[in-house]
Design an enzyme around this catalytic site. Structure first.
Site, PDB file in Angstrom:
ATOM      1  N   ARG A  33      19.901  -4.932 -25.796  1.00  0.00           N
ATOM      2  CA  ARG A  33      18.830  -5.928 -25.711  1.00  0.00           C
ATOM      3  C   ARG A  33      18.108  -5.898 -24.382  1.00  0.00           C
ATOM      4  O   ARG A  33      16.938  -6.227 -24.294  1.00  0.00           O
ATOM      5  CB  ARG A  33      19.410  -7.345 -25.925  1.00  0.00           C
ATOM      6  N   SER A  65      25.476 -13.988 -29.793  1.00  0.00           N
ATOM      7  CA  SER A  65      26.587 -14.719 -30.402  1.00  0.00           C
ATOM      8  C   SER A  65      27.013 -15.878 -29.511  1.00  0.00           C
ATOM      9  O   SER A  65      27.358 -16.957 -29.998  1.00  0.00           O
ATOM     10  CB  SER A  65      27.775 -13.783 -30.644  1.00  0.00           C
ATOM     11  N   HIS A 125      22.786  -8.229 -35.263  1.00  0.00           N
ATOM     12  CA  HIS A 125      23.775  -7.243 -35.716  1.00  0.00           C
ATOM     13  C   HIS A 125      23.379  -6.666 -37.080  1.00  0.00           C
ATOM     14  O   HIS A 125      23.486  -5.459 -37.319  1.00  0.00           O
ATOM     15  CB  HIS A 125      25.159  -7.898 -35.828  1.00  0.00           C
ATOM     16  N   LYS A 156      45.761 -13.274 -28.808  1.00  0.00           N
ATOM     17  CA  LYS A 156      44.879 -13.935 -27.834  1.00  0.00           C
ATOM     18  C   LYS A 156      44.234 -15.197 -28.387  1.00  0.00           C
ATOM     19  O   LYS A 156      43.965 -16.129 -27.648  1.00  0.00           O
ATOM     20  CB  LYS A 156      43.798 -12.961 -27.353  1.00  0.00           C
TER      21      LYS A 156
HETATM   22  P1  ADP Z   1      30.996  -7.235 -27.863  1.00  0.00           P
HETATM   23  O1  ADP Z   1      31.865  -8.433 -27.649  1.00  0.00           O
HETATM   24  O2  ADP Z   1      31.759  -5.979 -28.109  1.00  0.00           O
HETATM   25  O3  ADP Z   1      29.891  -7.061 -26.878  1.00  0.00           O
HETATM   26  P2  ADP Z   1      29.148  -8.342 -29.827  1.00  0.00           P
HETATM   27  O4  ADP Z   1      29.617  -8.821 -31.158  1.00  0.00           O
HETATM   28  O5  ADP Z   1      28.671  -9.373 -28.868  1.00  0.00           O
HETATM   29  O6  ADP Z   1      30.352  -7.485 -29.277  1.00  0.00           O
HETATM   30  O7  ADP Z   1      28.002  -7.272 -30.000  1.00  0.00           O
HETATM   31  C1  ADP Z   1      28.222  -6.061 -30.676  1.00  0.00           C
HETATM   32  C2  ADP Z   1      27.080  -5.085 -30.354  1.00  0.00           C
HETATM   33  O8  ADP Z   1      25.849  -5.619 -30.874  1.00  0.00           O
HETATM   34  C3  ADP Z   1      26.834  -4.872 -28.856  1.00  0.00           C
HETATM   35  O9  ADP Z   1      26.463  -3.525 -28.655  1.00  0.00           O
HETATM   36  C4  ADP Z   1      25.679  -5.788 -28.554  1.00  0.00           C
HETATM   37  O10 ADP Z   1      24.939  -5.327 -27.465  1.00  0.00           O
HETATM   38  C5  ADP Z   1      24.883  -5.686 -29.847  1.00  0.00           C
HETATM   39  N1  ADP Z   1      24.021  -6.847 -30.095  1.00  0.00           N
HETATM   40  C6  ADP Z   1      24.346  -8.139 -29.996  1.00  0.00           C
HETATM   41  N2  ADP Z   1      23.288  -8.934 -30.300  1.00  0.00           N
HETATM   42  C7  ADP Z   1      22.257  -8.091 -30.581  1.00  0.00           C
HETATM   43  C8  ADP Z   1      20.886  -8.277 -30.947  1.00  0.00           C
HETATM   44  N3  ADP Z   1      20.357  -9.494 -31.069  1.00  0.00           N
HETATM   45  N4  ADP Z   1      20.122  -7.179 -31.154  1.00  0.00           N
HETATM   46  C9  ADP Z   1      20.662  -5.945 -30.995  1.00  0.00           C
HETATM   47  N5  ADP Z   1      21.929  -5.688 -30.649  1.00  0.00           N
HETATM   48  C10 ADP Z   1      22.732  -6.752 -30.453  1.00  0.00           C
END
Ligand code: ADP
Length: 151
Positions: free
Chosen positions: A92, A130, A18, A42
């Site tokens: 990804r 995550s 991120h 939630k």
């Molecule tokens: P959500 O629950 O909305 O998917 P996340 O916090 O998991 O939110 O992810 C937010 C954004 O960051 C999403 O677009 C996800 O694809 C992107 N993302 C997550 N991990 C990575 C990473 N390692 N590299 C690039 N983008 C990422």
């Protein structure tokens, strides 16, 4: 005109993947708003939302062009509130693509002024998720390398 982008997500936790997306977005936009989607009724987070806000703010303490907010509404509505013209998401793999494609079509329908911009993950962060970090942390593993702050 100032270019403002929202970067919405759960950020549970906010990872190096991120962080990389935020840093690259700062080359494209004047302002990036890291927006943590959170529904207090939630209670389904692993990391406390206020803890995550303060950790992320700490990462960008020296970068006034990054804001961190928590929201509990449609992302398209959030964008209007901050007059953001862009919505950033990271990609990804094809699984991300399938999911993101659907969401972005719906967001365009809800707010045609808001352009979704996808940034492809940097290879060194492609495997960071995550979900996996939560699992490792839950069982006492060391995840410090994957986060831009100590936890
Ligand atoms: P959500 O629950 O909305 O998917 P996340 O916090 O998991 O939110 O992810 C937010 C954004 O960051 C999403 O677009 C996800 O694809 C992107 N993302 C997550 N991990 C990575 C990473 N390692 N590299 C690039 N983008 C990422």
């Amino acid at each position: 005109m100032k270019k403002t982008a929202i970067f919405p997500g759960s950020f549970d936790p906010f990872t190096m993947g991120h962080h990389d997306i935020v840093l690259r977005s700062l080359n494209l936009f004047d302002e990036v708003i890291v927006s943590i989607g959170y529904n207090s009724t939630k209670k389904n987070r692993y990391f406390d939302v206020d803890l995550m806000v303060s950790k992320i703010k700490g990462v960008y303490a020296e970068e006034p062009r990054v804001q961190v907010v928590v929201y509990n509404e449609l992302t398209s509505t959030l964008a209007k509130k901050y007059q953001a013209q862009f919505l950033i998401r990271g990609l990804r793999n094809t699984t991300d693509f399938e999911y993101e494609n659907t969401i972005s079509q719906m967001n365009r329908y809800l707010n045609p002024e808001l352009e979704t911009v996808f940034l492809i993950t940097s290879p060194q962060y492609a495997a960071i998720s995550s979900t996996v970090i939560r699992e490792v942390h839950r069982y006492g593993g060391d995840v410090s390398e994957f986060l831009p702050f100590p936890i």
